[in-house]
Write a protein that holds these residues in place. Structure first.
Motif, PDB file in Angstrom:
ATOM      1  N   SER A 136     -11.482  -3.637  20.767  1.00  0.00           N
ATOM      2  CA  SER A 136     -11.505  -5.100  20.707  1.00  0.00           C
ATOM      3  C   SER A 136     -10.941  -5.690  19.418  1.00  0.00           C
ATOM      4  O   SER A 136     -10.607  -6.878  19.379  1.00  0.00           O
ATOM      5  CB  SER A 136     -12.939  -5.613  20.912  1.00  0.00           C
ATOM      6  OG  SER A 136     -13.815  -5.045  19.973  1.00  0.00           O
ATOM      7  N   ASP A 154      -2.651  -9.875  21.693  1.00  0.00           N
ATOM      8  CA  ASP A 154      -3.444 -10.774  20.863  1.00  0.00           C
ATOM      9  C   ASP A 154      -3.222 -12.228  21.280  1.00  0.00           C
ATOM     10  O   ASP A 154      -4.167 -13.015  21.381  1.00  0.00           O
ATOM     11  CB  ASP A 154      -3.082 -10.580  19.390  1.00  0.00           C
ATOM     12  CG  ASP A 154      -4.070 -11.276  18.471  1.00  0.00           C
ATOM     13  OD1 ASP A 154      -5.286 -11.130  18.692  1.00  0.00           O
ATOM     14  OD2 ASP A 154      -3.634 -11.968  17.535  1.00  0.00           O
ATOM     15  N   SER A 157      -4.664 -12.742  24.868  1.00  0.00           N
ATOM     16  CA  SER A 157      -6.125 -12.752  24.921  1.00  0.00           C
ATOM     17  C   SER A 157      -6.682 -14.148  24.678  1.00  0.00           C
ATOM     18  O   SER A 157      -7.735 -14.516  25.217  1.00  0.00           O
ATOM     19  CB  SER A 157      -6.699 -11.767  23.899  1.00  0.00           C
ATOM     20  OG  SER A 157      -6.462 -12.206  22.578  1.00  0.00           O
ATOM     21  N   LYS A 158      -5.978 -14.931  23.869  1.00  0.00           N
ATOM     22  CA  LYS A 158      -6.424 -16.300  23.603  1.00  0.00           C
ATOM     23  C   LYS A 158      -6.190 -17.184  24.826  1.00  0.00           C
ATOM     24  O   LYS A 158      -7.045 -17.980  25.212  1.00  0.00           O
ATOM     25  CB  LYS A 158      -5.685 -16.853  22.385  1.00  0.00           C
ATOM     26  CG  LYS A 158      -5.978 -16.086  21.106  1.00  0.00           C
ATOM     27  CD  LYS A 158      -5.061 -16.508  19.975  1.00  0.00           C
ATOM     28  CE  LYS A 158      -5.285 -15.622  18.752  1.00  0.00           C
ATOM     29  NZ  LYS A 158      -4.310 -15.911  17.674  1.00  0.00           N
ATOM     30  N   TYR A 163     -11.132 -13.405  24.650  1.00  0.00           N
ATOM     31  CA  TYR A 163     -11.961 -13.383  23.450  1.00  0.00           C
ATOM     32  C   TYR A 163     -13.412 -13.790  23.737  1.00  0.00           C
ATOM     33  O   TYR A 163     -14.328 -13.427  23.003  1.00  0.00           O
ATOM     34  CB  TYR A 163     -11.355 -14.283  22.367  1.00  0.00           C
ATOM     35  CG  TYR A 163     -11.398 -15.758  22.686  1.00  0.00           C
ATOM     36  CD1 TYR A 163     -12.461 -16.547  22.263  1.00  0.00           C
ATOM     37  CD2 TYR A 163     -10.376 -16.379  23.404  1.00  0.00           C
ATOM     38  CE1 TYR A 163     -12.514 -17.894  22.557  1.00  0.00           C
ATOM     39  CE2 TYR A 163     -10.417 -17.718  23.700  1.00  0.00           C
ATOM     40  CZ  TYR A 163     -11.483 -18.474  23.282  1.00  0.00           C
ATOM     41  OH  TYR A 163     -11.529 -19.815  23.582  1.00  0.00           O
ATOM     42  N   ASP A 166     -15.006 -10.576  24.352  1.00  0.00           N
ATOM     43  CA  ASP A 166     -14.623  -9.567  23.359  1.00  0.00           C
ATOM     44  C   ASP A 166     -15.860  -9.098  22.591  1.00  0.00           C
ATOM     45  O   ASP A 166     -16.550  -9.909  21.965  1.00  0.00           O
ATOM     46  CB  ASP A 166     -13.602 -10.198  22.402  1.00  0.00           C
ATOM     47  CG  ASP A 166     -13.009  -9.212  21.438  1.00  0.00           C
ATOM     48  OD1 ASP A 166     -13.737  -8.320  20.971  1.00  0.00           O
ATOM     49  OD2 ASP A 166     -11.813  -9.334  21.133  1.00  0.00           O
ATOM     50  N   GLU A 169     -16.068 -10.277  18.972  1.00  0.00           N
ATOM     51  CA  GLU A 169     -16.394 -11.697  18.818  1.00  0.00           C
ATOM     52  C   GLU A 169     -17.876 -11.953  19.100  1.00  0.00           C
ATOM     53  O   GLU A 169     -18.538 -12.712  18.384  1.00  0.00           O
ATOM     54  CB  GLU A 169     -15.533 -12.546  19.750  1.00  0.00           C
ATOM     55  CG  GLU A 169     -14.074 -12.634  19.344  1.00  0.00           C
ATOM     56  CD  GLU A 169     -13.867 -13.259  17.980  1.00  0.00           C
ATOM     57  OE1 GLU A 169     -14.659 -14.160  17.608  1.00  0.00           O
ATOM     58  OE2 GLU A 169     -12.938 -12.845  17.269  1.00  0.00           O
TER      59      GLU A 169
END
Length: 280
Positions: A136, A154, A157-158, A163, A166, A169
Motif C-alpha cells: 500500500s 499512484d 488510486s486517487k 486510498y 488503503d 491510510e
C-alpha cells in the motif's frame, strides 16, 4: 537529558494553547515546533530530515519518503472550513480556532505516521503487516524497472478512491487520532471532554465506515483494496485470511483487516448509541 514522551505531548499541547489564546491558527512556526516534537515522540529522526512548505491550490499534505520530508500546505493551514463538520454538530462544538488547531495537529500527525510506517518496514519482525504495508505504500515498491507503473498506479488510486481502502491510510488515520487524543487531554479547552469524546468516536467510526455487512459476513477494506489494486498492478500475492485473525480486533481495525459479522454489529451498535446519546 532524556526527554520523556509525556513531556513531548505536554509541549505540543503548550504550543497549541499558545495559538488558541491568541485566537489564531497555527502558522509555519507552530507547525515546525509540532512536527519536530512529533519526530522526537515517535523516534523518527532518521525518517524525517526536513519540513517543506508549499503554496498550491489544493489542500494536500504529504510525507515524502525519498526526501525524508513532511510537506505542509499553507492552503490547508489557512482554510476556513475544517474537517469533520458533521461531528462538530453532533457533539455541540463549533468550527472555531480550537477546532482549527486540533484539526491541523491531527493532519500533521497523520503525515508523520506515514514516516513511522516506513520505519516499521525497516525494524519490525511482523512479516504479515510488513507485506500489507509494502503493497500500500507506493514508494516502498518503486524500482528502476517499475517506476512508471507505480506512478501511474499512484495517480489512478486517487481517481478510483483506492486510498479510502488503503491499509496505510487507514492505519495513519487511526494512529493520528490516538495521538491527537493524548494531546487534547493535556490542552486547556472549554468542555474538554466533548473534544475527547468526539475524537474517540471518530476513531471507531472511521475504522468501520468502509466495512460492508452482508448476509453471510463482512467485506473488509483490505479485500476491496487488493481487488481494485489488481486492476493496475499484477502480482502473485494472496491474502491469508486465517493469519489475519491472530491480531486483536483493534489491530485489525487499524489496518482495515477482516472482522467478523458479530464484531461489526457490536461496534456499529456502540457507535450509534454514542451518537444517539449526544443528539438526545
Amino acid at each position: 537529558m532524556e526527554v520523556k514522551n509525556t513531556d513531548v505531548i505536554s509541549y505540543i499541547s503548550f504550543v497549541v494553547n499558545r495559538y488558541n489564546k491568541e485566537r489564531k491558527n497555527i502558522d509555519k512556526i507552530g507547525c515546525k515546533e509540532i512536527i519536530k516534537s512529533l519526530i522526537i515522540y515517535n523516534e523518527l529522526e532518521d525518517y524525517i530530515k526536513d519540513i517543506t512548505f508549499k503554496d498550491t491550490n489544493d489542500y494536500s499534505m504529504a510525507y515524502s519518503y525519498f526526501d525524508k520530508s513532511i510537506i505542509v500546505n499553507y492552503n490547508f493551514i489557512n482554510k476556513k472550513e475544517r474537517n469533520f463538520q458533521v461531528y462538530y454538530k453532533i457533539f455541540g462544538l463549533h468550527d472555531d480556532h480550537y477546532m482549527s488547531n486540533i484539526d491541523i495537529v491531527y493532519t500533521l500527525i497523520h503525515e508523520v505516521m506515514h514516516a513511522k510506517q516506513y520505519k516499521f518496514l525497516d525494524t519490525s519482525n511482523d512479516a504479515f503487516l510488513k507485506e500489507i504495508l509494502r503493497k500500500s505504500l507506493t514508494a516502498a515498491n518503486v524500482t528502476k524497472d517499475n517506476r512508471e507503473e507505480m506512478l501511474r498506479y499512484d495517480e489512478a488510486s486517487k481517481k478510483a478512491s483506492i486510498y479510502l481502502y488503503d491499509p496505510a491510510e487507514i492505519n495513519a488515520d487511526a494512529e493520528a487520532i490516538k495521538q491527537t487524543i493524548l494531546i487534547i487531554k493535556k490542552m486547556d479547552l472549554p468542555n474538554k471532554q466533548k473534544y475527547i469524546s468526539m475524537y474517540e468516536t471518530m476513531l471507531k467510526t472511521n475504522a468501520i465506515v468502509n466495512y460492508k455487512k452482508h448476509l453471510f459476513g463482512v467485506t473488509s477494506p483490505i479485500e476491496v483494496f487488493f481487488k481494485r489494486r489488481s486492476k493496475y498492478i499484477k502480482d502473485d500475492y494472496k491474502l491469508n485470511k486465517k493469519e489475519i485473525y491472530k491480531y486483536s480486533f483493534d489491530e485489525r481495525l487499524s489496518y482495515g483487516l477482516c472482522i467478523t459479522k458479530w464484531e461489526y454489529v457490536n461496534l456499529d451498535k456502540e457507535i450509534k448509541s454514542i451518537v444517539y446519546s449526544m443528539i438526545k
